[in-house]
Design an enzyme around this catalytic site. Structure first.
Site, short mmCIF file in Angstrom:
data_model
loop_
_atom_site.label_atom_id
_atom_site.label_comp_id
_atom_site.label_asym_id
_atom_site.label_seq_id
_atom_site.Cartn_x
_atom_site.Cartn_y
_atom_site.Cartn_z
CB CYS A 130 -0.95 -0.02 1.20
SG CYS A 130 -0.16 -0.54 2.73
CG HIS A 243 -0.87 4.05 4.51
ND1 HIS A 243 -1.62 3.74 5.60
CD2 HIS A 243 -0.37 2.87 4.02
CE1 HIS A 243 -1.60 2.41 5.78
NE2 HIS A 243 -0.86 1.88 4.84
#
Ligand code: A2P
Length: 339
Positions: A130, A243
């Site tokens: 990710c 994130h």
């Protein structure tokens, strides 16, 4: 396209699996049938898809007869065991785990960066880590314009990257603290509520973590350039979704901040949010539930001749996992490699 397009989602009860189903639905992916798979624990449960509740079946070696595409997000061990059975049955696997990513036979693909790597797939395609996905979306246009020599990245990663149990743990810890109860610590080595853990995945012999190694190795493979040097520090923070990354980039040719801003704002999959005078920069809250990779805080590094600092934020479950996997499937369809 063939009239039938059967899609299985392995890990359909998990945080990413549920988002995969949602993404297939939201993007109107032309599946004629969707089969949710998970462990035997989930048999009897249902998952939502297109206004229905689909029953979950147990993932087994013979789950893939007549299935054209399987999106896997059920952990590395499960992928290692079951993806080869799926590929053998003629199904194309897009796997979200780290099990196959560095296999030289397996393309590791971010559609905005290296869609051409799909052309030589042998049945298994890997979805990158990710944190790597959102970083390379931002690095690619800069590399094309000025050739990247070195990247120094620090991440601020949401708990959803660990899965549903970590989302529940952060929620449970915050509730326990406010109610003066004992704080449960099960998922991470330490409490995550109101804390930052410089520890994602296991530690390696040289002091890096496996998460950091993933970012360092996967970046080179996706960008198709082994000469790019990358060092990473990956940190888990008490955020549910999204994130964030502070990325320092050294280039061969000079790029001004204005040039970088212009290049990034024209690049696919990126939204530039960079107006510090109005306190405008991307945050985890900006990216949560959204598709793009957001870039802000674009500035020239005062300590380097040819250096840039940027701040990159994306929804780790969407672009960092489910969306990227579905985009890969869409390109397979466009290239007539699927269906
Ligand atoms: P289950 O819910 O039946 O345990 P998350 O990343 O959010 O923790 O989700 C992990 C997903 O992977 C879940 O759907 C989980 O199913 C699935 N999974 C984990 N282990 C297995 C396994 N051995 N076989 C099939 N699915 C698995």
């Amino acid at each position: 396209m063939a009239s039938e397009l059967v899609v299985a989602v392995a890990g359909a009860t998990g945080a990413v699996g549920r988002e995969m189903l949602k993404t297939l639905e939201m993007r109107n992916f032309p599946a004629t049938k969707v089969i949710p798979l998970a462990s035997s624990r989930s048999v009897g449960k249902t998952v939502p898809y297109k206004g229905q509740e689909l029953p979950v079946s147990e993932l087994k070696e013979d789950s893939f007869q007549g299935v054209h595409l399987a999106l896997f997000s059920a952990g590395g061990g499960t992928s290692k065991t079951f993806a080869p059975h799926a590929a053998k049955a003629g199904c194309i696997v897009v796997d979200n785990s780290s099990a196959w990513r560095m296999d030289p036979e397996v393309p590791l693909v971010v559609p905005e960066v290296n869609p051409d790597h799909l052309d030589n797939h042998k049945g298994i395609i890997a979805n990158p880590n990710c944190s790597t996905i959102q970083m390379v979306v931002a690095l690619k246009p800069i590399h094309d314009a000025a050739r990247i020599k070195r990247v120094v990245v620090s991440t601020y990663q949401a708990v959803s990257g660990t899965g549903q149990k970590a989302i529940d743990e952060l929620d449970g810890q915050v509730r326990a603290m406010y109610n003066n109860r004992d704080i449960p610590v099960n998922v991470y080595a330490h409490r995550i509520a109101f804390n930052c853990l410089p520890h994602i995945d296991r530690f390696l012999d040289d002091g890096y973590t496996f998460e950091e190694e993933k970012m360092m190795l996967e970046t080179k493979k996706i960008m198709g350039d082994d000469s790019i040097r990358v060092t990473a520090t990956t940190v888990r923070v008490p955020v549910f979704y999204g994130h964030s990354e502070a990325v320092n980039i050294e280039t061969e040719r000079k790029l001004t901040a204005a040039e970088a801003r212009d290049i990034l704002s024209k690049a696919p999959g990126i939204v530039v949010m960079d107006d510090p005078s109005n306190n405008e920069y991307p945050m985890a809250l900006t990216a949560a539930g959204q598709d793009p990779v957001f870039v802000g805080r674009i500035r020239e590094d005062r300590s380097l001749e040819n250096g840039l600092d940027i701040w990159v934020v994306a929804d780790n479950i969407r672009k960092g996992a489910a969306l990227n996997a579905v985009q890969i499937a869409e390109i397979l369809l466009q290239k007539k490699l699927l269906g």
